[in-house]
Design a protein around this motif. Structure first.
Motif, PDB file in Angstrom:
ATOM      1  N   ALA A  51      -2.454   1.264  -2.667  1.00 53.65           N
ATOM      2  CA  ALA A  51      -1.684   0.366  -1.811  1.00 53.65           C
ATOM      3  C   ALA A  51      -2.066   0.506  -0.346  1.00 53.65           C
ATOM      4  N   LEU A  52      -2.662   1.654   0.005  1.00 52.79           N
ATOM      5  CA  LEU A  52      -3.030   1.904   1.398  1.00 52.79           C
ATOM      6  C   LEU A  52      -4.532   1.789   1.622  1.00 52.79           C
ATOM      7  N   SER A  53      -5.249   1.386   0.620  1.00 51.98           N
ATOM      8  CA  SER A  53      -6.699   1.270   0.760  1.00 51.98           C
ATOM      9  C   SER A  53      -7.054   0.137   1.719  1.00 51.98           C
ATOM     10  N   GLY A  54      -8.134   0.322   2.409  1.00 52.39           N
ATOM     11  CA  GLY A  54      -8.602  -0.705   3.335  1.00 52.39           C
ATOM     12  C   GLY A  54      -7.930  -0.658   4.694  1.00 52.39           C
ATOM     13  N   VAL A 102       3.731  -5.346   1.942  1.00 56.26           N
ATOM     14  CA  VAL A 102       4.856  -4.569   2.452  1.00 56.26           C
ATOM     15  C   VAL A 102       5.485  -3.693   1.375  1.00 56.26           C
ATOM     16  N   ALA A 103       5.794  -4.264   0.220  1.00 52.72           N
ATOM     17  CA  ALA A 103       6.506  -3.509  -0.817  1.00 52.72           C
ATOM     18  C   ALA A 103       5.683  -2.333  -1.327  1.00 52.72           C
ATOM     19  N   GLU A 104       4.420  -2.570  -1.636  1.00 50.92           N
ATOM     20  CA  GLU A 104       3.598  -1.483  -2.178  1.00 50.92           C
ATOM     21  C   GLU A 104       3.280  -0.441  -1.116  1.00 50.92           C
ATOM     22  N   ALA A 105       3.084  -0.881   0.132  1.00 48.13           N
ATOM     23  CA  ALA A 105       2.829   0.085   1.211  1.00 48.13           C
ATOM     24  C   ALA A 105       4.062   0.933   1.465  1.00 48.13           C
ATOM     25  N   SER A 106       5.226   0.310   1.391  1.00 47.37           N
ATOM     26  CA  SER A 106       6.476   1.051   1.586  1.00 47.37           C
ATOM     27  C   SER A 106       6.630   2.129   0.522  1.00 47.37           C
ATOM     28  N   GLU A 107       6.339   1.781  -0.717  1.00 45.70           N
ATOM     29  CA  GLU A 107       6.457   2.751  -1.803  1.00 45.70           C
ATOM     30  C   GLU A 107       5.475   3.900  -1.619  1.00 45.70           C
ATOM     31  N   ALA A 108       4.263   3.580  -1.150  1.00 46.85           N
ATOM     32  CA  ALA A 108       3.253   4.619  -0.940  1.00 46.85           C
ATOM     33  C   ALA A 108       3.662   5.558   0.189  1.00 46.85           C
ATOM     34  N   LEU A 109       4.242   5.023   1.245  1.00 47.95           N
ATOM     35  CA  LEU A 109       4.692   5.867   2.354  1.00 47.95           C
ATOM     36  C   LEU A 109       5.808   6.801   1.892  1.00 47.95           C
ATOM     37  N   LEU A 110       6.759   6.267   1.131  1.00 41.53           N
ATOM     38  CA  LEU A 110       7.886   7.079   0.671  1.00 41.53           C
ATOM     39  C   LEU A 110       7.428   8.188  -0.271  1.00 41.53           C
ATOM     40  N   SER A 111       6.377   7.927  -1.026  1.00 43.52           N
ATOM     41  CA  SER A 111       5.878   8.939  -1.956  1.00 43.52           C
ATOM     42  C   SER A 111       4.969   9.947  -1.264  1.00 43.52           C
ATOM     43  N   GLY A 112       4.512   9.612  -0.039  1.00 37.68           N
ATOM     44  CA  GLY A 112       3.618  10.496   0.688  1.00 37.68           C
ATOM     45  C   GLY A 112       2.210  10.516   0.137  1.00 37.68           C
ATOM     46  N   ASN A 113       1.873   9.501  -0.642  1.00 44.01           N
ATOM     47  CA  ASN A 113       0.561   9.446  -1.281  1.00 44.01           C
ATOM     48  C   ASN A 113      -0.427   8.694  -0.393  1.00 44.01           C
ATOM     49  N   ARG A 132      -2.161  -2.929  16.266  1.00 40.60           N
ATOM     50  CA  ARG A 132      -3.328  -2.790  15.392  1.00 40.60           C
ATOM     51  C   ARG A 132      -2.981  -3.162  13.951  1.00 40.60           C
ATOM     52  N   PRO A 133      -3.179  -4.413  13.567  1.00 40.80           N
ATOM     53  CA  PRO A 133      -2.909  -4.811  12.176  1.00 40.80           C
ATOM     54  C   PRO A 133      -3.779  -4.025  11.203  1.00 40.80           C
ATOM     55  N   ASP A 134      -3.279  -3.902   9.986  1.00 38.91           N
ATOM     56  CA  ASP A 134      -4.004  -3.213   8.909  1.00 38.91           C
ATOM     57  C   ASP A 134      -4.378  -1.791   9.308  1.00 38.91           C
ATOM     58  N   THR A 135      -3.383  -1.072   9.811  1.00 40.12           N
ATOM     59  CA  THR A 135      -3.598   0.301  10.278  1.00 40.12           C
ATOM     60  C   THR A 135      -2.573   1.232   9.638  1.00 40.12           C
ATOM     61  N   LEU A 136      -3.020   2.431   9.314  1.00 39.44           N
ATOM     62  CA  LEU A 136      -2.154   3.451   8.733  1.00 39.44           C
ATOM     63  C   LEU A 136      -2.065   4.620   9.704  1.00 39.44           C
ATOM     64  N   LEU A 137      -0.865   5.014  10.068  1.00 40.98           N
ATOM     65  CA  LEU A 137      -0.662   6.170  10.940  1.00 40.98           C
ATOM     66  C   LEU A 137      -0.424   7.398  10.074  1.00 40.98           C
ATOM     67  N   GLY A 174      -1.373  16.561   9.362  1.00 38.76           N
ATOM     68  CA  GLY A 174      -1.871  17.023   8.073  1.00 38.76           C
ATOM     69  C   GLY A 174      -2.499  15.929   7.236  1.00 38.76           C
ATOM     70  N   GLY A 175      -2.576  14.718   7.797  1.00 39.89           N
ATOM     71  CA  GLY A 175      -3.184  13.598   7.084  1.00 39.89           C
ATOM     72  C   GLY A 175      -2.236  12.813   6.204  1.00 39.89           C
ATOM     73  N   ALA A 176      -0.946  13.176   6.195  1.00 44.28           N
ATOM     74  CA  ALA A 176       0.024  12.464   5.365  1.00 44.28           C
ATOM     75  C   ALA A 176       0.408  11.142   6.030  1.00 44.28           C
ATOM     76  N   PRO A 177       0.519  10.052   5.271  1.00 44.72           N
ATOM     77  CA  PRO A 177       0.876   8.754   5.856  1.00 44.72           C
ATOM     78  C   PRO A 177       2.349   8.716   6.259  1.00 44.72           C
TER      79      PRO A 177
END
Length: 352
Positions: A89-92, A73-84, A51-56, A60-63
């Motif tokens: 970066a995870l919109s859409g 990739v870079a911005e999504a990786s940073e968002a995952l590591l921050s738990g935000n 499933r492209p463009d999907t966030l797991l 508790g709803g945390a990515p």
């Protein structure tokens, strides 16, 4: 395994290349990102990869993982590591919750796949969750209610000792032959000991394969092939042993035909149900799941034979197996007829 090692193994099993894509600006391929300090059920990564463009997200709803294009990739990786999870970066991205994949048709159960952070304080709890996740939801009463605790202990010991699932299956094959020989010569007590140990190992090998991510097509054929073929040979050997021990059976060859032929017909009925309706007979309605606990398969039949042997009447046990087999054939036929009369498609009650 560490959670990181487990993730690497899952990626390899799914045929996903592992690359340092975060630091590779030239890469143009979409990437699956997953937090390496979490334990993921293999089904979650498999679903995410499809499933492209999907966030797991976790319960508790945390990515915790994402499937994004190379440019994100870079911005999504940073968002995952921050738990935000609210990061731009995870919109859409379409959100995927483990509860969305709760129904497992292979294991015939409804339970959210394992997804949890792993740390030094919850190792045993995570092990327990992975083991429970590997267990079939619909099975016979011995496997469901008697074997789970000892099977978890032995599965953990096998994993720590490096014993493979196929080695456990091979040991169960040897016990199939031992039990058959002992039944044949009328040594029913020792034969039942070998038979029950075999059924226990038959529970362990599948769980070991799933929790260690070492299941394979060959292992599946090896395990299920033995399961499918050996029961009628046990009943035939019991039939010979009963007569060798001096017991008289009523209508002996009719009795044998009902037991052996009934086993074959019962498996055919189950196959017909799958062919007609695209699902397992025992997963359709709550009654069907209940009846799988006691239907005339190997373990319920062994319970009848064990009880009769303890009373000194192995011949009565064989008659009981024949009667129960005949009744189960009628029930399964009724299930097929009811399926033909029900609205299509049939939907498992576990999917709701």
């Amino acid at each position: 395994m560490t959670s990181s090692d487990r993730l690497k193994l899952i990626f390899a099993r799914l045929g996903l290349d592992q690359t340092d894509a975060v630091n590779d600006p030239e890469s143009r391929r979409p990437v699956v990102l997953a937090l390496a300090n979490h334990v993921f059920d293999e089904s979650l990564i498999k679903a995410l990869a499809a499933r492209p463009d999907t966030l797991l997200v976790d319960a508790g709803g945390a990515p915790v993982a994402a499937h994004v294009g190379a440019n994100r990739v870079a911005e999504a990786s940073e968002a995952l590591l921050s738990g935000n999870g609210a990061s731009p970066a995870l919109s859409g991205l379409t959100r995927l919750d483990p509860a969305d994949l709760a129904y497992n048709s292979t294991l015939r159960k409804r339970a959210a796949p394992v997804l949890t952070r792993l740390d030094a304080g919850n190792v045993r709890a995570v092990e327990g969750a992975l083991f429970r996740a590997s267990y079939k939801g619909i099975t016979d009463l011995v496997t469901k209610y008697v074997w789970p605790t000892p099977a978890r202990i032995v599965t953990r010991w096998c994993a720590a000792a490096g014993i493979s699932p196929n080695q456990v299956t091979f040991a169960s094959l040897l016990l199939v032959l031992v039990a058959m020989y002992l039944f044949w010569i009328g040594e029913f007590g020792w034969g039942l000991v070998a038979a029950w140990i075999m059924t226990f190992l038959d529970t362990v090998d599948g769980k070991l394969a799933r929790v260690t991510l070492t299941s394979s097509p060959w292992g599946n054929v090896f395990d299920h092939g033995i399961d499918l073929i050996h029961p009628p040979f046990w009943w035939w050997a019991w039939f010979v042993g009963v007569q060798a021990a001096g017991f008289t059976l009523p209508y002996p060859f009719l009795l044998l035909a009902v037991i052996v032929g009934g086993y074959v017909v019962q498996r055919i009925e189950e196959g017909v149900f799958i062919r007609l309706f695209g699902m397992h007979m025992h997963a359709w309605r709550p009654f069907d799941g209940f009846f799988r606990l006691i239907t005339a398969r190997r373990n319920p039949n062994l319970l009848l034979l064990t009880g009769a042997t303890l009373m000194g009447r192995p011949d009565v046990g064989l008659v009981a197996v024949a009667v129960w087999t005949g009744l189960c054939l009628i029930v399964h036929l009724a299930q097929i007829v009811q399926g033909l009369g029900a609205p299509r498609p049939l939907v498992s009650w576990l999917e709701g």
